[in-house]
Design a protein around this motif. Structure first.
Motif, short mmCIF file in Angstrom:
data_model
loop_
_atom_site.label_atom_id
_atom_site.label_comp_id
_atom_site.label_asym_id
_atom_site.label_seq_id
_atom_site.Cartn_x
_atom_site.Cartn_y
_atom_site.Cartn_z
N THR A 134 0.86 -1.21 -0.03
CA THR A 134 -0.01 0.00 -0.11
C THR A 134 0.70 1.27 0.02
O THR A 134 0.29 2.22 -0.36
N ASP A 135 2.06 1.07 0.27
CA ASP A 135 2.83 2.47 0.37
C ASP A 135 3.79 2.29 -1.09
O ASP A 135 4.50 3.32 -0.98
N GLY A 136 3.54 1.65 -1.85
CA GLY A 136 3.80 1.66 -3.25
C GLY A 136 5.40 0.78 -3.69
O GLY A 136 6.05 0.66 -4.25
N ASN A 137 5.96 -0.01 -2.53
CA ASN A 137 7.08 -0.88 -2.47
C ASN A 137 6.69 -2.14 -3.29
O ASN A 137 5.78 -2.87 -2.88
N LEU A 138 7.85 -2.36 -3.95
CA LEU A 138 7.70 -3.71 -4.61
C LEU A 138 7.94 -4.80 -3.87
O LEU A 138 8.87 -5.20 -3.11
N ILE A 139 6.57 -5.72 -3.74
CA ILE A 139 7.02 -7.12 -2.75
C ILE A 139 7.44 -8.16 -3.83
O ILE A 139 8.48 -8.88 -3.41
N TRP A 140 7.01 -8.26 -5.00
CA TRP A 140 7.60 -9.37 -5.80
C TRP A 140 7.21 -9.06 -7.27
O TRP A 140 6.40 -8.33 -7.47
#
Length: 142
Positions: free
Chosen positions: A77-83
């Motif tokens: 939800t903060d725009g960080n790439l998870i995968w």
């Protein structure tokens, strides 16, 4: 002139619709002078953003397998790439058309290919151009 295309994704605060949306984040996905296009976005039960499309480059440490590969990515939800997952078939075009999450937050992607994917053999003619439709599913622990 050489032109390239990168896909952009963003997330807006929908609670601000009455006075205009607040932009929460924007991410750019792509590599150098190559084409990467997002064709579908969705959210899962936790509000994570899912994105699918096609690329002509290796993304996020993945290698390009075909002339064009499909990709699916998940951002928090903060725009960080998870995968980010990428799949293709040697020498041919592959792309993601739609993405969604099921009740268990597994990610479902549909798209196209002109070759065999992940050990499968291309069989049957579904589209006018001879491409067979395929679906790929990653579980929530991908």
């Amino acid at each position: 002139m050489v032109e390239a295309s990168r896909c952009l994704i963003g997330h807006h605060d929908s609670h601000q619709c009455s006075v205009g949306w607040n932009l929460l984040w924007v991410k750019q996905l792509g590599v150098g002078l190559t084409i990467t296009a997002a064709l579908s976005a969705a959210t899962d039960g936790a509000g994570n953003v899912l994105l699918t499309g096609s690329t002509r480059a290796g993304l996020a440490g993945n290698a390009l397998t075909g002339a064009q590969d499909a990709f699916v990515s998940k951002y928090d939800t903060d725009g960080n790439l998870i995968w980010l997952k990428q799949i293709g078939a040697a020498g041919v075009l592959t792309g993601g058309w739609a993405v969604s999450a099921d009740y268990a937050d597994s990610v479902l992607v549909s798209g196209f290919t002109a070759g065999g994917l992940d050990g499968n053999t291309l069989a049957g003619l579904i589209t006018g151009s001879g491409n067979t439709a395929r679906s790929v599913r990653w579980n929530s622990e991908a």
